[in-house]
Motif scaffolding. Structure first.
Motif, PDB file in Angstrom:
ATOM      1  N   MET A  97      -3.125   0.134  -9.613  1.00  0.00           N
ATOM      2  CA  MET A  97      -4.355   0.602  -8.975  1.00  0.00           C
ATOM      3  C   MET A  97      -5.131  -0.607  -8.491  1.00  0.00           C
ATOM      4  O   MET A  97      -5.358  -1.558  -9.247  1.00  0.00           O
ATOM      5  N   GLU A 129       3.538   1.467 -10.475  1.00  0.00           N
ATOM      6  CA  GLU A 129       2.264   1.888  -9.888  1.00  0.00           C
ATOM      7  C   GLU A 129       1.177   0.934 -10.351  1.00  0.00           C
ATOM      8  O   GLU A 129       1.097   0.600 -11.531  1.00  0.00           O
ATOM      9  N   TRP A 152       4.110   3.676  -0.907  1.00  0.00           N
ATOM     10  CA  TRP A 152       5.155   3.902  -1.885  1.00  0.00           C
ATOM     11  C   TRP A 152       6.405   4.343  -1.120  1.00  0.00           C
ATOM     12  O   TRP A 152       6.352   5.270  -0.333  1.00  0.00           O
ATOM     13  N   ARG A 210       0.815  -1.221   0.000  1.00  0.00           N
ATOM     14  CA  ARG A 210       0.000   0.000   0.000  1.00  0.00           C
ATOM     15  C   ARG A 210       0.845   1.267   0.000  1.00  0.00           C
ATOM     16  O   ARG A 210       0.438   2.290  -0.512  1.00  0.00           O
ATOM     17  N   GLU A 224      -8.475  -2.635  -6.966  1.00  0.00           N
ATOM     18  CA  GLU A 224      -9.885  -2.648  -7.366  1.00  0.00           C
ATOM     19  C   GLU A 224     -10.672  -1.573  -6.641  1.00  0.00           C
ATOM     20  O   GLU A 224     -11.719  -1.137  -7.108  1.00  0.00           O
ATOM     21  N   ASP A 225     -10.135  -1.128  -5.499  1.00  0.00           N
ATOM     22  CA  ASP A 225     -10.791  -0.074  -4.720  1.00  0.00           C
ATOM     23  C   ASP A 225     -10.394   1.327  -5.177  1.00  0.00           C
ATOM     24  O   ASP A 225     -10.789   2.328  -4.582  1.00  0.00           O
ATOM     25  N   GLY A 226      -9.576   1.412  -6.262  1.00  0.00           N
ATOM     26  CA  GLY A 226      -9.161   2.701  -6.797  1.00  0.00           C
ATOM     27  C   GLY A 226      -7.996   3.330  -6.047  1.00  0.00           C
ATOM     28  O   GLY A 226      -7.630   4.471  -6.329  1.00  0.00           O
ATOM     29  N   VAL A 227      -7.377   2.614  -5.127  1.00  0.00           N
ATOM     30  CA  VAL A 227      -6.260   3.140  -4.355  1.00  0.00           C
ATOM     31  C   VAL A 227      -4.946   2.795  -5.058  1.00  0.00           C
ATOM     32  O   VAL A 227      -4.736   1.662  -5.478  1.00  0.00           O
ATOM     33  N   ARG A 228      -4.071   3.803  -5.189  1.00  0.00           N
ATOM     34  CA  ARG A 228      -2.761   3.621  -5.793  1.00  0.00           C
ATOM     35  C   ARG A 228      -1.884   2.780  -4.867  1.00  0.00           C
ATOM     36  O   ARG A 228      -1.797   3.031  -3.671  1.00  0.00           O
ATOM     37  N   ARG A 229      -1.216   1.781  -5.448  1.00  0.00           N
ATOM     38  CA  ARG A 229      -0.320   0.914  -4.690  1.00  0.00           C
ATOM     39  C   ARG A 229       1.009   0.807  -5.420  1.00  0.00           C
ATOM     40  O   ARG A 229       1.127   1.183  -6.586  1.00  0.00           O
TER      41      ARG A 229
END
Length: 142
Positions: A76, A74, A42, A40, A78-83
């Motif tokens: 994304m 980078e 960076w 989660r 499924e919840d739209g959060v960048r990981r």
């Protein structure tokens, strides 16, 4: 700029072989055929990591292996959060055992604090359980 490493718990794996098998199973899902670990957070020290850093894997409370970090991608969720996908060299290199207390997420590891790779003599001793090798290493027997 000196490089820095990452240390990470390999949750659910029992051995380096187990980690390798898990990664091999997941490689089929990777677009480039390289193993990766998605996290989660960076890394703020990205440039230092990419300047020769490795990920050191803690298995059953002991650092046992490392993999060179090739890049950070980078992704994304499924919840739209960048990981961050830490893309790894497929070669798992066994290291001298180094005990580590449990922690969450990952931590930076200075090069001078990283355990060395196993040499030929140490590979002969690799049949010993990792915990025993770590203790014998700490007291100077290995």
């Amino acid at each position: 700029m000196p490089h820095v490493h990452i240390v990470k718990l390999s949750v659910g794996t029992e051995s380096v072989a187990d980690l390798a098998a898990w990664q091999q199973m997941r490689i089929a899902q990777a677009p480039d055929g390289l193993p990766r670990h998605v996290t989660r957070m960076w890394p703020k020290r990205e440039a230092e990591i990419l300047d020769g850093g490795s990920i050191y894997w803690v298995i059953k409370g002991v650092i046992q292996a490392r993999q060179k970090i090739l890049r950070l991608d980078e992704v994304m969720g499924e919840d739209g959060v960048r990981r961050c996908a830490i893309v790894l060299d497929p070669e798992l290199i066994e290291t001298r055992p180094a005990p580590r207390r449990p922690f969450q997420g990952w931590r930076y590891l200075k090069p001078e604090e990283a355990p060395g790779d196993l040499d030929a003599r140490a590979r002969e001793e690799a049949d010993l359980p990792a915990e025993l090798r770590a203790v014998l290493n700490d007291i100077g027997v290995l």
